[in-house]
Design an enzyme around this catalytic site. Structure first.
Site, PDB file in Angstrom:
ATOM      1  N   CYS A  72       0.809  -1.223   0.000  1.00  0.00           N
ATOM      2  CA  CYS A  72       0.000   0.000   0.000  1.00  0.00           C
ATOM      3  C   CYS A  72       0.846   1.279   0.000  1.00  0.00           C
ATOM      4  CB  CYS A  72      -0.932  -0.009   1.207  1.00  0.00           C
ATOM      5  SG  CYS A  72      -2.392   1.008   0.920  1.00  0.00           S
TER       6      CYS A  72
ATOM      7  N   ASP B 163      -6.421  -3.079  11.723  1.00  0.00           N
ATOM      8  CA  ASP B 163      -5.227  -2.224  11.707  1.00  0.00           C
ATOM      9  C   ASP B 163      -4.991  -1.667  13.103  1.00  0.00           C
ATOM     10  OD1 ASP B 163      -3.061  -0.719  10.875  1.00  0.00           O
ATOM     11  OD2 ASP B 163      -4.209   0.599   9.559  1.00  0.00           O
TER      12      ASP B 163
HETATM   13  O1  LIG Z   1      -0.597   4.847   4.646  1.00  0.00           O
HETATM   14  C1  LIG Z   1      -1.259   5.845   4.917  1.00  0.00           C
HETATM   15  O2  LIG Z   1      -0.742   6.972   4.945  1.00  0.00           O
HETATM   16  C2  LIG Z   1      -2.728   5.720   5.203  1.00  0.00           C
HETATM   17  C3  LIG Z   1      -3.456   6.895   5.382  1.00  0.00           C
HETATM   18  C4  LIG Z   1      -4.804   6.831   5.638  1.00  0.00           C
HETATM   19  C5  LIG Z   1      -5.448   5.601   5.711  1.00  0.00           C
HETATM   20  C6  LIG Z   1      -4.738   4.435   5.533  1.00  0.00           C
HETATM   21  C7  LIG Z   1      -3.384   4.462   5.289  1.00  0.00           C
HETATM   22  N1  LIG Z   1      -2.630   3.307   5.129  1.00  0.00           N
HETATM   23  C8  LIG Z   1      -3.080   1.985   5.463  1.00  0.00           C
HETATM   24  O3  LIG Z   1      -2.352   1.536   6.608  1.00  0.00           O
HETATM   25  C9  LIG Z   1      -2.027   0.166   6.465  1.00  0.00           C
HETATM   26  C10 LIG Z   1      -0.515  -0.025   6.432  1.00  0.00           C
HETATM   27  O4  LIG Z   1       0.015   0.260   7.672  1.00  0.00           O
HETATM   28  P1  LIG Z   1       1.595   0.233   7.979  1.00  0.00           P
HETATM   29  O5  LIG Z   1       2.168   1.479   7.421  1.00  0.00           O
HETATM   30  O6  LIG Z   1       2.178  -0.973   7.302  1.00  0.00           O
HETATM   31  O7  LIG Z   1       1.645   0.160   9.459  1.00  0.00           O
HETATM   32  C11 LIG Z   1      -2.628  -0.288   5.153  1.00  0.00           C
HETATM   33  O8  LIG Z   1      -3.898  -0.859   5.369  1.00  0.00           O
HETATM   34  C12 LIG Z   1      -2.768   0.982   4.381  1.00  0.00           C
HETATM   35  O9  LIG Z   1      -3.834   0.901   3.454  1.00  0.00           O
END
Ligand SMILES: O=C(O)c1ccccc1N[C@@H]1O[C@H](COP(=O)(O)O)[C@@H](O)[C@H]1O
Length: 202
Positions: free
Chosen positions: A7, A129
């Site tokens: 992502c 998450d």
């Molecule tokens: O990555 C971002 O900046 C974000 C912003 C707003 C909503 C979702 C976002 N990312 C999501 O977070 C997880 C990945 O998390 P990590 O960085 O690996 O801890 C994934 O679901 C992204 O879609």
């Protein structure tokens, strides 16, 4: 086989890296001003135009006007909408009725009650998450019971805990972003390594 989503793609180099590593899904943070990974709708169109067909593009939205995911889904720019804000059941139902495309609803897990709330969602997939998204931090996986429905596990996953996550939590898919970056940019080798780990163990 456990699926993997990479992502937070923002550049053509990111697209080249996922085209090579071939995760199952890749994600774009779309018009989320508070995220440094945010891209606008024109950028998403350009980026997904270069994406290979095997990788499914997911649009990640945070409390967006419903017309934004609906339009991008209808145009085929993205194939799945991931809702990472406080979108309610009516919002989810509206998107599915208007597009007949799959919806992932993200939930921030701080207690077992949060998991119960997630399990009650009408979304096609739930995503568990740590916080608001893209934090790079894990939550306490011991809150997760045996889950029958397909779910994405996100939050602080990386090469050092990916295998443990797949073997102990049994997610349908893992979702990674922060750990694949160096100085705020996605790193092709890290993307390849994460995909290889998941392919090897599942
Ligand atoms: O990555 C971002 O900046 C974000 C912003 C707003 C909503 C979702 C976002 N990312 C999501 O977070 C997880 C990945 O998390 P990590 O960085 O690996 O801890 C994934 O679901 C992204 O879609």
């Amino acid at each position: 086989m456990t699926k993997i989503k990479i992502c937070g793609l923002r550049t053509r180099e990111d697209i080249l890296a996922v085209n090579q590593a071939k995760p199952d899904y890749c994600g774009f943070i779309i018009e989320v001003p508070k995220s440094r990974r945010s891209v606008n709708r024109e950028q998403v169109k350009e980026l997904t135009a270069g994406l290979c067909r095997e990788v499914i593009p997911v649009g990640v939205f945070v409390n967006a006007p419903a017309n934004l995911p609906v339009q991008l889904l209808k145009e085929g720019v993205i194939a799945v909408a991931q809702l990472h804000g406080q979108e309610d059941e009516a919002y989810i139902a509206g998107i599915r009725e208007r597009t007949e495309k799959p919806v992932i609803k993200a939930f921030s897990v701080r207690s077992a009650a949060d998991i119960e709330r997630a399990l009650a969602s009408s979304a096609d997939y739930i995503l568990l998450d740590q916080g608001d998204g893209g934090t790079g931090k894990c939550f306490d996986w011991s809150f997760i019971p045996e889950i029958e429905r397909p779910f994405f596990l996100a939050g602080g996953l990386g090469k050092d805990n990916l295998e443990q996550a797949v073997r102990s939590v049994h997610p349908w898919a893992v979702d990674l972003s922060s750990s694949l970056e160096i100085n705020g940019k996605k790193d092709g080798d890290r993307i390849q390594e994460a995909v290889s780990i998941v392919r090897r163990i599942s």
